[in-house]
Design a protein around this motif. Structure first.
Motif, PDB file in Angstrom:
ATOM      1  N   UNK A  92       0.840  -1.202   0.000  1.00  0.00           N
ATOM      2  CA  UNK A  92       0.000   0.000   0.000  1.00  0.00           C
ATOM      3  C   UNK A  92       0.875   1.252   0.000  1.00  0.00           C
ATOM      4  N   UNK A  93       0.361   2.371  -0.497  1.00  0.00           N
ATOM      5  CA  UNK A  93       1.145   3.613  -0.536  1.00  0.00           C
ATOM      6  C   UNK A  93       1.337   4.218   0.850  1.00  0.00           C
ATOM      7  N   UNK A  94       2.288   5.123   0.972  1.00  0.00           N
ATOM      8  CA  UNK A  94       2.640   5.704   2.269  1.00  0.00           C
ATOM      9  C   UNK A  94       1.488   6.483   2.888  1.00  0.00           C
ATOM     10  N   UNK A  95       0.618   7.057   2.070  1.00  0.00           N
ATOM     11  CA  UNK A  95      -0.489   7.870   2.587  1.00  0.00           C
ATOM     12  C   UNK A  95      -1.780   7.063   2.742  1.00  0.00           C
ATOM     13  N   UNK A  96      -1.660   5.742   2.826  1.00  0.00           N
ATOM     14  CA  UNK A  96      -2.837   4.876   2.934  1.00  0.00           C
ATOM     15  C   UNK A  96      -3.626   5.141   4.213  1.00  0.00           C
ATOM     16  N   UNK A  97      -2.942   5.418   5.315  1.00  0.00           N
ATOM     17  CA  UNK A  97      -3.621   5.695   6.588  1.00  0.00           C
ATOM     18  C   UNK A  97      -4.486   4.538   7.034  1.00  0.00           C
ATOM     19  N   UNK A  98      -5.749   4.835   7.332  1.00  0.00           N
ATOM     20  CA  UNK A  98      -6.700   3.799   7.726  1.00  0.00           C
ATOM     21  C   UNK A  98      -7.431   3.199   6.533  1.00  0.00           C
ATOM     22  N   UNK A  99      -6.975   3.558   5.327  1.00  0.00           N
ATOM     23  CA  UNK A  99      -7.617   3.062   4.106  1.00  0.00           C
ATOM     24  C   UNK A  99      -8.275   4.185   3.348  1.00  0.00           C
ATOM     25  N   UNK A 100      -8.271   4.095   2.038  1.00  0.00           N
ATOM     26  CA  UNK A 100      -8.926   5.104   1.207  1.00  0.00           C
ATOM     27  C   UNK A 100     -10.394   4.740   1.058  1.00  0.00           C
ATOM     28  N   UNK A 101     -11.240   5.730   1.142  1.00  0.00           N
ATOM     29  CA  UNK A 101     -12.682   5.471   1.117  1.00  0.00           C
ATOM     30  C   UNK A 101     -13.164   4.982  -0.245  1.00  0.00           C
ATOM     31  N   UNK A 102     -12.376   5.201  -1.298  1.00  0.00           N
ATOM     32  CA  UNK A 102     -12.803   4.757  -2.634  1.00  0.00           C
ATOM     33  C   UNK A 102     -12.221   3.402  -3.023  1.00  0.00           C
ATOM     34  N   UNK A 103     -11.666   2.667  -2.045  1.00  0.00           N
ATOM     35  CA  UNK A 103     -11.089   1.352  -2.326  1.00  0.00           C
ATOM     36  C   UNK A 103     -11.773   0.290  -1.472  1.00  0.00           C
ATOM     37  N   UNK A 104     -12.280  -0.747  -2.134  1.00  0.00           N
ATOM     38  CA  UNK A 104     -12.861  -1.918  -1.472  1.00  0.00           C
ATOM     39  C   UNK A 104     -11.922  -3.098  -1.724  1.00  0.00           C
ATOM     40  N   UNK A 105     -11.452  -3.723  -0.668  1.00  0.00           N
ATOM     41  CA  UNK A 105     -10.592  -4.906  -0.801  1.00  0.00           C
ATOM     42  C   UNK A 105     -11.436  -6.149  -0.536  1.00  0.00           C
ATOM     43  N   UNK A 106     -11.440  -7.060  -1.507  1.00  0.00           N
ATOM     44  CA  UNK A 106     -12.242  -8.276  -1.415  1.00  0.00           C
ATOM     45  C   UNK A 106     -11.326  -9.491  -1.368  1.00  0.00           C
ATOM     46  N   UNK A 107     -11.399 -10.250  -0.299  1.00  0.00           N
ATOM     47  CA  UNK A 107     -10.631 -11.488  -0.196  1.00  0.00           C
ATOM     48  C   UNK A 107     -11.439 -12.617  -0.828  1.00  0.00           C
TER      49      UNK A 107
END
Length: 244
Positions: free
Chosen positions: A108-123
């Motif tokens: 993930x990029x350095x500015x990821x923080x707690x996660x970007x609101x426009x990204x959904x990660x699906x396992x």
């Protein structure tokens, strides 16, 4: 809509046995195990028309890397550019499925923080063993939106203890496509639907697969009908259990 910034993958679990990417690439005499950057479509999210407007409409849900894995090792040299485009298009939701959640934190990029609101990660997890391996990793990293794909479903997968966390927003279930497809049993789908209903988690049955069993009867479903038949199956469940 789909954005595949790179193409090709390596089989890494039982669900990969009849991978649709390998199947389709074989028809085109391509080697799906070779991971290549998509030369023509890599920058699709940020392409503009003659007036300077983005071609990809604002508000789009953009399926991302469905013919590879966003976190595959070969893409390490390209992923930073992909993140830059995802950052730029904060008005677009990027749905990223992965079997390689173990690599997430290092990718993930350095500015990821707690996660970007426009990204959904699906396992993606096709059986209980892989659900128990991958979902805890999904829950233990910083992500704004989490989704679980039980696909291609190979058995009933008990997600109860993960749904109880309140961190999973949706579960999507699907069967396997094409001639060698393994069984997708509607009983498994129903049980997962009821588990999601109990814990107020959104549920989707996105495709029946080609080898579908319902009430003990086996159906061979044409590929063009897998999605529509799944929608009918999901609607059946919602009507059957709407007051329960």
């Amino acid at each position: 809509m789909l954005w595949n910034p790179w193409h090709g993958c390596h089989r890494c679990s039982p669900g990969c046995k009849n991978c649709y990417v390998y199947h389709l690439d074989a028809l085109r005499d391509r080697d799906a195990s070779v991971v290549k950057r998509n030369k023509t479509g890599f920058s699709a999210p940020v392409k503009r028309d003659r007036r300077g407007n983005y071609k990809l409409p604002s508000g789009t849900v953009q399926g991302t890397c469905f013919t590879s894995d966003f976190f595959i090792e070969e893409a390490d040299e390209w992923r930073g550019e992909a993140w830059d485009m995802i950052r730029e298009r904060s008005d677009v939701t990027f749905l990223i499925p992965t079997k390689r959640i173990s690599r997430f934190s290092e990718c993930v990029p350095e500015d990821w923080g707690d996660g970007w609101d426009n990204v959904v990660i699906a396992v993606s997890c096709e059986n209980q063993a892989l659900a128990d391996e991958r979902i805890p990793l999904l829950l233990n990293v910083k992500i704004a939106h989490r989704l679980v794909f039980v696909a291609p479903i190979l058995e009933y997968v008990d997600l109860t203890r993960y749904l109880e966390s309140g961190l999973i927003e949706q579960v999507s279930v699907g069967g396997e496509s094409y001639a060698n497809a393994r069984t997708c049993d509607f009983d498994w789908v129903t049980r997962i639907f009821l588990d999601c209903k109990k814990h107020n988690v959104r549920f989707e049955f996105h495709q029946t697969g080609a080898n579908f069993v319902k009430d003990g009867r086996r159906y061979r479903i044409k590929h063009c009908d897998e999605h529509s038949q799944a929608r009918k199956g999901e609607q059946f469940l919602r009507e059957l259990y709407k007051d329960k």
